[in-house]
Design a protein around this motif. Structure first.
Motif, mmCIF file in Angstrom:
data_model
loop_
_atom_site.group_PDB
_atom_site.id
_atom_site.type_symbol
_atom_site.label_atom_id
_atom_site.label_comp_id
_atom_site.label_asym_id
_atom_site.label_seq_id
_atom_site.Cartn_x
_atom_site.Cartn_y
_atom_site.Cartn_z
ATOM 1 N N THR A 221 -5.516 6.004 -5.818
ATOM 2 C CA THR A 221 -4.202 6.510 -6.488
ATOM 3 C C THR A 221 -3.493 5.307 -7.100
ATOM 4 O O THR A 221 -3.870 4.090 -6.725
ATOM 5 C CB THR A 221 -3.490 6.972 -5.424
ATOM 6 O OG1 THR A 221 -3.481 5.902 -4.276
ATOM 7 C CG2 THR A 221 -3.931 8.056 -4.600
ATOM 8 N N VAL A 222 -2.990 5.662 -8.194
ATOM 9 C CA VAL A 222 -2.296 4.350 -8.905
ATOM 10 C C VAL A 222 -0.649 4.775 -8.936
ATOM 11 O O VAL A 222 -0.174 5.687 -8.873
ATOM 12 C CB VAL A 222 -2.740 4.271 -10.325
ATOM 13 C CG1 VAL A 222 -1.922 3.314 -11.117
ATOM 14 C CG2 VAL A 222 -4.097 4.246 -10.431
ATOM 15 N N GLY A 223 0.129 3.611 -8.489
ATOM 16 C CA GLY A 223 1.435 3.880 -8.626
ATOM 17 C C GLY A 223 2.158 3.937 -9.807
ATOM 18 O O GLY A 223 1.334 3.659 -11.054
ATOM 19 N N ALA A 224 3.543 4.348 -9.967
ATOM 20 C CA ALA A 224 4.192 4.301 -11.173
ATOM 21 C C ALA A 224 4.248 3.213 -12.084
ATOM 22 O O ALA A 224 4.153 3.136 -13.245
ATOM 23 C CB ALA A 224 5.740 4.733 -10.814
ATOM 24 N N ASP A 225 3.934 1.950 -11.194
ATOM 25 C CA ASP A 225 3.960 0.517 -11.879
ATOM 26 C C ASP A 225 2.559 0.322 -12.591
ATOM 27 O O ASP A 225 2.356 -0.662 -13.103
ATOM 28 C CB ASP A 225 4.303 -0.421 -10.887
ATOM 29 C CG ASP A 225 3.484 -0.476 -9.566
ATOM 30 O OD1 ASP A 225 2.376 0.122 -9.588
ATOM 31 O OD2 ASP A 225 3.751 -1.454 -8.713
ATOM 32 N N GLY A 226 1.518 1.132 -12.439
ATOM 33 C CA GLY A 226 0.148 0.872 -12.924
ATOM 34 C C GLY A 226 -0.701 0.039 -12.022
ATOM 35 O O GLY A 226 -1.445 -0.434 -12.724
ATOM 36 N N VAL A 227 -0.288 -0.065 -10.868
ATOM 37 C CA VAL A 227 -1.102 -0.734 -10.048
ATOM 38 C C VAL A 227 -1.862 0.189 -9.015
ATOM 39 O O VAL A 227 -1.059 1.119 -8.301
ATOM 40 C CB VAL A 227 -0.192 -1.976 -9.138
ATOM 41 C CG1 VAL A 227 -1.088 -2.494 -7.807
ATOM 42 C CG2 VAL A 227 0.337 -2.736 -10.014
ATOM 43 N N VAL A 228 -3.026 -0.200 -8.727
ATOM 44 C CA VAL A 228 -3.874 0.600 -7.685
ATOM 45 C C VAL A 228 -3.336 0.542 -6.252
ATOM 46 O O VAL A 228 -3.118 -0.522 -5.820
ATOM 47 C CB VAL A 228 -5.234 0.280 -7.675
ATOM 48 C CG1 VAL A 228 -6.147 0.904 -6.535
ATOM 49 C CG2 VAL A 228 -6.026 0.453 -9.058
ATOM 50 N N VAL A 229 -2.990 1.645 -5.528
ATOM 51 C CA VAL A 229 -2.474 1.573 -4.335
ATOM 52 C C VAL A 229 -3.459 1.645 -3.306
ATOM 53 O O VAL A 229 -3.338 0.874 -2.241
ATOM 54 C CB VAL A 229 -1.470 2.934 -4.379
ATOM 55 C CG1 VAL A 229 -0.843 2.817 -2.780
ATOM 56 C CG2 VAL A 229 -0.179 2.921 -5.376
ATOM 57 N N ALA A 230 -4.435 2.433 -3.321
ATOM 58 C CA ALA A 230 -5.601 2.509 -2.424
ATOM 59 C C ALA A 230 -6.784 3.198 -3.211
ATOM 60 O O ALA A 230 -6.643 3.853 -4.333
ATOM 61 C CB ALA A 230 -5.301 3.388 -1.452
ATOM 62 N N SER A 231 -7.838 2.874 -2.837
ATOM 63 C CA SER A 231 -9.112 3.259 -3.550
ATOM 64 C C SER A 231 -10.350 3.274 -2.320
ATOM 65 O O SER A 231 -10.334 2.504 -1.515
ATOM 66 C CB SER A 231 -9.708 2.579 -4.586
ATOM 67 O OG SER A 231 -10.194 1.250 -4.077
ATOM 68 N N GLY A 232 -11.345 4.254 -2.659
ATOM 69 C CA GLY A 232 -12.316 4.492 -1.747
ATOM 70 C C GLY A 232 -13.361 5.660 -1.966
ATOM 71 O O GLY A 232 -13.106 6.198 -2.971
ATOM 72 N N PHE A 233 -14.265 5.958 -1.112
ATOM 73 C CA PHE A 233 -15.110 7.023 -1.408
ATOM 74 C C PHE A 233 -14.907 8.078 -0.521
ATOM 75 O O PHE A 233 -15.688 8.992 -0.543
ATOM 76 C CB PHE A 233 -16.583 6.349 -1.012
ATOM 77 C CG PHE A 233 -16.874 6.016 0.712
ATOM 78 C CD1 PHE A 233 -17.473 7.032 1.333
ATOM 79 C CD2 PHE A 233 -16.379 5.028 1.132
ATOM 80 C CE1 PHE A 233 -17.743 6.803 2.613
ATOM 81 C CE2 PHE A 233 -16.682 4.637 2.324
ATOM 82 C CZ PHE A 233 -17.383 5.703 3.305
ATOM 83 N N GLU A 234 -13.679 8.103 0.447
ATOM 84 C CA GLU A 234 -13.188 9.428 0.929
ATOM 85 C C GLU A 234 -11.881 9.368 1.016
ATOM 86 O O GLU A 234 -11.102 8.471 0.770
ATOM 87 C CB GLU A 234 -14.020 9.213 2.467
ATOM 88 C CG GLU A 234 -13.661 8.331 3.251
ATOM 89 C CD GLU A 234 -14.269 8.198 4.461
ATOM 90 O OE1 GLU A 234 -14.871 9.431 4.998
ATOM 91 O OE2 GLU A 234 -14.288 7.297 5.441
ATOM 92 N N LEU A 235 -11.597 10.636 1.185
ATOM 93 C CA LEU A 235 -9.799 10.727 1.183
ATOM 94 C C LEU A 235 -8.993 9.970 2.338
ATOM 95 O O LEU A 235 -7.809 9.664 1.912
ATOM 96 C CB LEU A 235 -9.541 12.191 1.210
ATOM 97 C CG LEU A 235 -9.875 13.192 0.165
ATOM 98 C CD1 LEU A 235 -9.852 14.540 0.482
ATOM 99 C CD2 LEU A 235 -9.137 12.915 -1.108
ATOM 100 N N ALA A 236 -9.673 9.758 3.334
ATOM 101 C CA ALA A 236 -9.071 8.920 4.297
ATOM 102 C C ALA A 236 -8.799 7.539 3.755
ATOM 103 O O ALA A 236 -7.558 7.037 4.106
ATOM 104 C CB ALA A 236 -10.057 8.710 5.537
ATOM 105 N N ALA A 237 -9.109 7.073 2.773
ATOM 106 C CA ALA A 237 -8.774 5.905 2.203
ATOM 107 C C ALA A 237 -7.576 5.915 1.296
ATOM 108 O O ALA A 237 -6.789 4.608 1.065
ATOM 109 C CB ALA A 237 -9.876 5.175 1.366
ATOM 110 N N LEU A 238 -7.061 7.062 0.962
ATOM 111 C CA LEU A 238 -5.879 7.227 0.166
ATOM 112 C C LEU A 238 -4.654 7.429 1.038
ATOM 113 O O LEU A 238 -4.793 7.960 2.225
ATOM 114 C CB LEU A 238 -6.062 8.448 -0.689
ATOM 115 C CG LEU A 238 -7.452 8.566 -1.693
ATOM 116 C CD1 LEU A 238 -7.530 9.704 -2.415
ATOM 117 C CD2 LEU A 238 -7.319 7.214 -2.594
ATOM 118 N N PRO A 239 -3.489 7.291 0.341
ATOM 119 C CA PRO A 239 -2.385 7.477 1.079
ATOM 120 C C PRO A 239 -2.192 8.948 1.628
ATOM 121 O O PRO A 239 -2.513 9.772 0.907
ATOM 122 C CB PRO A 239 -1.033 7.054 0.285
ATOM 123 C CG PRO A 239 -1.724 6.340 -0.989
ATOM 124 C CD PRO A 239 -3.277 6.805 -0.854
#
Length: 176
Positions: free
Chosen positions: A153-171
């Motif tokens: 996921t990338v925020g409105a500011d263009g910075v990666v908020v979270a990343s991973g190989f499964e959904l649990a890594a995302l907000p």
């Protein structure tokens, strides 16, 4: 007799070379098994399947299957999926559900030959702008994708908020 001696020496050399190569393969397999065990036990970070949190989103240039420009600004949800990846096929329905509730643009990348990614494209198309690219394509290189599935996921500011190989890594998404 000299032919027999030469043949025995040749066979002996080939056996020694084969033994050395076999030992090398065994050592590599042990190392891979150790790395997989560490990853599955959580003692090693496997979240860096693509740009880690805090990284700025690089310029993305791609055309979707609909002929439009792929989204390149946040808020943005990005997912890479391949038909040859069992984990990708398992996580794709969850990603589609997450994308449906995501408040922003969604970029789904189907990795493989166009004739092989039809099912992935069909599932993503309702919730995402879909791009088809080959392994190590321009989007994968720009986002430093090292394995699949890869999501961020990338925020409105263009910075990666979270990343991973499964959904649990995302907000977590708050749905009403």
């Amino acid at each position: 007799m000299p032919y027999l001696v030469a043949a025995v020496i040749l066979v002996g050399v080939l056996v020694i070379i084969d033994l050395i190569l076999t030992l090398g393969v065994i050592q590599r397999l042990r190392e891979h098994a150790r790395l997989l065990t560490q990853a599955l036990e959580g003692t090693q970070s496997v979240a860096d399947f693509m740009l880690p949190a805090g990284s700025p989103l690089p310029g993305l240039r791609a055309t979707t299957v609909d002929g439009t420009a792929a989204p390149d600004t946040g808020p943005l949800l990005i997912g890479f999926f391949s038909p040859t990846c069992h984990a990708c096929l398992e996580r794709l329905p969850g990603f589609v559900s997450y994308a449906d509730a995501f408040d922003g643009r969604v970029l789904g990348v189907a990795v493989g030959a166009p004739e092989d990614v039809g099912d992935i494209v069909a599932k993503l198309r309702g919730v995402a702008d879909v791009v088809i690219e080959q392994v190590d394509g321009p989007l994968a290189k720009a986002l430093q994708v090292k394995g699949m599935p890869a999501m961020a996921t990338v925020g409105a500011d263009g910075v990666v908020v979270a990343s991973g190989f499964e959904l649990a890594a995302l907000p977590s998404l708050v749905t009403t």
